[in-house]
Design an enzyme around this catalytic site. Structure first.
Site, PDB file in Angstrom:
ATOM      1  N   GLN A 103       0.830  -1.207   0.000  1.00 15.63           N
ATOM      2  CA  GLN A 103       0.000   0.000   0.000  1.00 15.63           C
ATOM      3  C   GLN A 103       0.862   1.253   0.000  1.00 15.63           C
ATOM      4  O   GLN A 103       2.073   1.204   0.166  1.00 15.63           O
ATOM      5  CB  GLN A 103      -0.915  -0.017   1.218  1.00 15.63           C
ATOM      6  CG  GLN A 103      -0.182  -0.135   2.550  1.00 15.63           C
ATOM      7  CD  GLN A 103      -1.119  -0.421   3.712  1.00 15.63           C
ATOM      8  OE1 GLN A 103      -1.240   0.405   4.615  1.00 15.63           O
ATOM      9  NE2 GLN A 103      -1.774  -1.579   3.707  1.00 15.63           N
ATOM     10  N   HIS A 105       0.295   5.782   1.032  1.00 16.52           N
ATOM     11  CA  HIS A 105      -0.580   6.827   1.555  1.00 16.52           C
ATOM     12  C   HIS A 105      -0.272   8.146   0.862  1.00 16.52           C
ATOM     13  O   HIS A 105       0.892   8.443   0.567  1.00 16.52           O
ATOM     14  CB  HIS A 105      -0.389   6.997   3.058  1.00 16.52           C
ATOM     15  CG  HIS A 105      -0.520   5.726   3.832  1.00 16.52           C
ATOM     16  ND1 HIS A 105      -1.684   4.980   3.858  1.00 16.52           N
ATOM     17  CD2 HIS A 105       0.369   5.051   4.601  1.00 16.52           C
ATOM     18  CE1 HIS A 105      -1.506   3.917   4.619  1.00 16.52           C
ATOM     19  NE2 HIS A 105      -0.263   3.932   5.077  1.00 16.52           N
ATOM     20  N   HIS A 180       4.800   0.342   0.975  1.00 16.28           N
ATOM     21  CA  HIS A 180       5.214  -0.423   2.150  1.00 16.28           C
ATOM     22  C   HIS A 180       4.212  -1.523   2.483  1.00 16.28           C
ATOM     23  O   HIS A 180       3.068  -1.505   2.014  1.00 16.28           O
ATOM     24  CB  HIS A 180       5.359   0.499   3.366  1.00 16.28           C
ATOM     25  CG  HIS A 180       4.078   1.176   3.755  1.00 16.28           C
ATOM     26  ND1 HIS A 180       3.681   2.374   3.211  1.00 16.28           N
ATOM     27  CD2 HIS A 180       3.097   0.832   4.623  1.00 16.28           C
ATOM     28  CE1 HIS A 180       2.517   2.735   3.727  1.00 16.28           C
ATOM     29  NE2 HIS A 180       2.137   1.810   4.590  1.00 16.28           N
ATOM     30  N   ARG A 200      -4.567   0.757  -1.592  1.00 15.21           N
ATOM     31  CA  ARG A 200      -4.129  -0.629  -1.615  1.00 15.21           C
ATOM     32  C   ARG A 200      -3.679  -0.980  -3.034  1.00 15.21           C
ATOM     33  O   ARG A 200      -4.447  -0.883  -3.985  1.00 15.21           O
ATOM     34  CB  ARG A 200      -5.274  -1.538  -1.151  1.00 15.21           C
ATOM     35  CG  ARG A 200      -4.878  -2.957  -0.823  1.00 15.21           C
ATOM     36  CD  ARG A 200      -6.071  -3.759  -0.287  1.00 15.21           C
ATOM     37  NE  ARG A 200      -6.585  -3.216   0.957  1.00 15.21           N
ATOM     38  CZ  ARG A 200      -7.831  -2.769   1.129  1.00 15.21           C
ATOM     39  NH1 ARG A 200      -8.686  -2.780   0.119  1.00 15.21           N
ATOM     40  NH2 ARG A 200      -8.215  -2.304   2.301  1.00 15.21           N
TER      41      ARG A 200
END
Length: 326
Positions: A103, A105, A180, A200
């Site tokens: 995933q 962010h 990560h 994801r």
């Protein structure tokens, strides 16, 4: 008005497709009838998951109510000017009984534009690692968007990802944009910006109890990813006993590590901010404003900005993460 004191909050338990039982067996937290517990949220102001005070005269109030009532007295002048009534950090414990999804962010700019939210920069402290456990942080070679997509679509994404062997006490800093995942067999303490936005990328073709695969966010992730490669992904830090050792310093939080076998006084008079202490080994107690509080493994306390000095005591020895916004 009530004199502010160190706050403990009721734990919020989260079952996850990859979660296990270490929250119960290692941290001694009972998650009741949940099939497993992948995460506990210990201090949270995420909408729908706002932490509730568990101790003292203000027990039953939630974190949002505390900030609205006490404002800078709770979080500090600079923090309140910057974030208003939004609490800026989220503290979790994570038990990975299986690999989490790969995933990424978004950063503040992208998260604001897309979700009207903070981005998500985070750090991990490894509480416990099974033998041979690994995690992924970043790329092992410089790639561009097209190379990344080719590898992803051909089922070869692992070829370009940086895999790290992991031991208890390791720290990984993960700025927004870094691809990560936490690997199977790891228990992690996580400090992050207040955000629950995850893109994801790959989920190992897993299905839930209804036979459904979890949603992927391939297109959304493209603009979020940092495609660069870095020399080091693990954060090296000093572990000098009975001293305050800096671990991570970034615009979103600063984190120190303390390995205590003796009492330690912390003077916060020049630190205009809240402080969070997280117990990652052993146990300790704190006396602040004549209010004593015990903190065990897997527990956290929020120390208000108005508390200028504390004394930390331990009979068993304790490893502590101290985090705040500088």
């Amino acid at each position: 008005m009530t004199t502010l004191y160190p706050f403990k909050f009721k734990t919020i338990f989260k079952d996850k497709i990859w979660g296990g039982n270490k929250i119960k067996t290692h941290l001694k937290k009972d998650f009741g009838s949940l099939p497993n517990c992948g995460e506990t949220w210990e201090i949270s102001a995420v909408k729908g998951n706002v932490s509730v005070v568990a101790n003292g005269n203000l027990a039953g109030n939630n974190l949002a109510q505390l900030i609205e009532e006490y404002q800078h007295k709770l979080v500090g002048n600079k923090v309140y000017q910057r974030f208003g009534n939004e609490f800026p950090l989220l503290i979790k414990f994570i038990d990975a009984n299986d690999d989490l999804s790969i995933q990424v962010h978004p950063d503040d700019t992208l998260a604001k534009a897309r979700h009207n939210s903070f981005g998500k920069t985070e750090m991990w402290y490894v509480l416990q690692a099974d033998e041979g456990a690994t995690l992924i942080s970043g790329f092992n070679q410089k790639v561009d968007e097209q190379t990344y997509l080719n590898k992803l679509n051909n089922g070869q994404i692992n070829d370009i990802l940086n895999k790290e062997q992991v031991n208890t006490g390791d720290v990984f800093f993960l700025p927004a944009g870094r691809v990560h995942t936490i690997g199977k067999g790891l228990m992690i303490a996580e400090i992050q910006q207040t955000s629950d936005i995850t893109y994801r990328i790959y989920d190992f073709d897993r299905v839930d109890d209804k036979g459904q695969k979890r949603e992927l966010h391939t297109e959304e992730a493209l603009a979020a990813i940092d495609y660069n490669v870095y020399a080091n992904y693990k954060s090296e830090y000093e572990k000098t006993p009975n001293q305050v050792n800096e671990v991570v310093a970034c615009p979103y939080f600063k984190t120190n590590f303390m390995d205590l076998t003796a009492p330690l006084k912390r003077n916060y008079k020049n630190l205009d901010t809240f402080k969070i202490l997280i117990c990652v080994a052993g146990a300790f107690s704190v006396v602040a404003n004549n209010y004593p509080i015990n903190v065990g493994l897997g527990e956290c306390i929020l120390i208000p900005a108005t508390v200028e000095e504390i004394e930390i005591l331990t009979n068993t020895g304790a490893k502590i993460l101290e985090t705040y916004i500088d």
